[in-house]
Design a protein around this motif. Structure first.
Motif: not given
Length: 107
Positions: A25-28, A50-60, A66-71, A82-90
């Motif tokens: 809940n804190t991360a959200a 999250v959206s791809p734009e939001a995910g890239q913004r957090l990475v930038d 722990g950035f991982k890419r699954h093709k 992110f703060q102990g929670v997995t964020l995912e976007w496609r």
């Protein structure tokens, strides 16, 4: 039908689950405070979508690890922590790429 005379309080959250939900809940809430719209909540998997734009913004901004890419055939799935929670976007294959990716192909 037999009825119990004593009412035992039902404890749904054990301390471990309560702490995990607190972190989730804190991360959200932190993401929402940054203006990031969360597209999916999955507390059982400890994951937020999250959206791809939001995910890239957090990475930038360096706010994730722990950035991982699954093709796959139709899209690429990204995961970060992110703060102990997995964020995912496609990102679909047709997602906009930087201009340096559009150079001519030499055979």
């Amino acid at each position: 039908m037999l009825a119990s005379n004593s009412r035992t309080p039902l404890k749904v959250l054990n301390p471990t689950l309560a702490d995990r939900l607190r972190v989730f809940n804190t991360a959200a809430r932190t993401l929402q405070a940054q203006g990031i719209r969360i597209q999916g909540f999955y507390p059982n998997e400890n994951m937020l979508v999250v959206s791809p734009e939001a995910g890239q913004r957090l990475v930038d901004q360096g706010q994730s690890t722990g950035f991982k890419r699954h093709k796959s055939a139709g899209s690429t799935r990204f995961n970060v922590q992110f703060q102990g929670v997995t964020l995912e976007w496609r990102e679909p294959i047709s997602f906009a790429r930087p201009s340096d990716w559009a150079c001519p192909t030499i055979h």
